[in-house]
Design an enzyme around this catalytic site. Structure first.
Site: not given
Ligand code: HSE
Length: 340
Positions: A209, A224
């Protein structure tokens, strides 16, 4: 299909590359002919032209480190919201950075687009984790779609699978590796890299991110898990209502020690039914090396879905990355473009 890109970083560019690559195919296979009319990016500049922009040229500019403002006289002075308010677009592609706590500025962008009856495709986890119900209802009221396949497992088909192919099943539990960055870091630390080196590589590869704390503290996996809890189980809780622990406490010595005992650390996100309650959590777990999840390495994600009809269904695939996440937006676009 008249497209508006809000956010033109890793994911936006990944989608743009796929659109350029598959333009002919989209037209032939699905009758989808698209035109990009605007791109707004806080760092890279903004351009707008009602008659269409040259997406290839925009990609070249950004890749060579130049500003979009230099592009063939289409410079746009206003901010993203003003472009959304003005654009005669059919679909807004929202790929600005994720802020799991406030879900802004993405939620304002999405609300504004939906209010104007513009379809929305996003990979941004904040708005879906916090405002799924409100944004879906608004889309429905306005007769447009709010699609977010890439918010969980990037382009690997998980949400569509759960919502369509598994629609006639009762899902008991979804459990697995939902963050690419932390799985990549744990993999590379086992190979001998330091935490800092592994994180830097994950950033270079476009997995992390914008503020990677969100990955290593478990917040991305938490978002998530919250999305799965809302979309699949109908839960109403917000991300930080669930327990969450990241990987920052896991040292190289702990990884080696676990391995000697036939175990491997994985950051596990899960959501499950307990009576009439929906529970969820994110935490590192020591998984036996013989377990299928222990063999999932790098930025790959994997989940086990426990159903009443098929027993366990396992989905494994990329969980992050430029092209991989861009792909999820392309799938959502095809869904919009081919709907009758
Ligand atoms: N930063 C997130 C990950 C990107 O590493 O899974 C995908 O959602």
């Amino acid at each position: 299909m008249r497209l508006l890109f809000i956010g033109f970083g890793t994911v936006g560019q990944g989608l743009a590359e796929l659109l350029v690559e598959k333009e002919e195919n989209l037209s032939k296979e699905y009758g989808i002919d698209f035109q990009v009319i605007g791109i707004s990016d806080k760092l890279k500049g903004s351009i707008y032209n009602n008659d269409g922009l040259d997406l290839k040229e925009a990609l070249e500019k950004v890749k060579s480190g130049e500003s979009l403002f230099d592009l063939s006289g289409y410079k746009y002075e206003g901010d993203a919201l003003s472009m959304i308010l003005k654009a005669e677009a059919d679909v807004m592609l929202e790929a600005t950075y994720t802020d799991i706590k406030t879900a802004e500025p993405a939620t304002s962008h999405i609300r504004k687009a939906l209010e104007r009856s513009i379809h929305v495709v996003t990979t941004n986890k904040g708005p879906t984790a916090l405002f799924y119900k409100e944004l879906s209802s608004l889309a429905q009221e306005k007769g447009v779609r709010f699609l977010f396949e890439g918010t969980v497992m990037s382009g690997t088909p998980l949400l569509n699978l759960l919502r369509e192919t598994l629609a006639a099943s009762s899902v008991q539990e979804i459990k697995g590796i939902l963050n690419g960055t932390t799985n990549y870091i744990l993999t590379r630390m086992e190979e001998g890299l330091s935490y800092e080196e592994a994180l830097k590589k994950a950033q270079e590869l476009g997995y992390a991110e914008a503020v990677p704390d969100a990955d290593v503290l478990g917040w991305d996996a938490l978002a998530k898990v919250t999305i799965l809890a809302k979309v699949v189980f109908g839960a109403r809780r917000k991300p930080f209502d669930y327990p969450c622990e990241g990987i920052t406490g896991i040292t190289a010595a702990a990884i080696a020690d676990a391995k000697n005992r036939g175990k491997r650390f994985k950051l596990i996100g899960k959501v499950w039914r307990e009576g009439s309650n929906i529970k969820a959590s994110v935490a590192p777990e020591e998984i036996a090396l013989a377990h299928p999840l222990a063999g999932v390495m790098g930025a790959t994600n994997a989940v086990t879905i426990t159903t009443d009809t098929l027993g366990e269904v396992i989905v494994v695939g990329p969980g992050a990355g430029r092209r991989e996440t861009g792909y999820s937006m392309l799938i959502d676009l095809i869904k919009i473009g081919s709907q009758k």
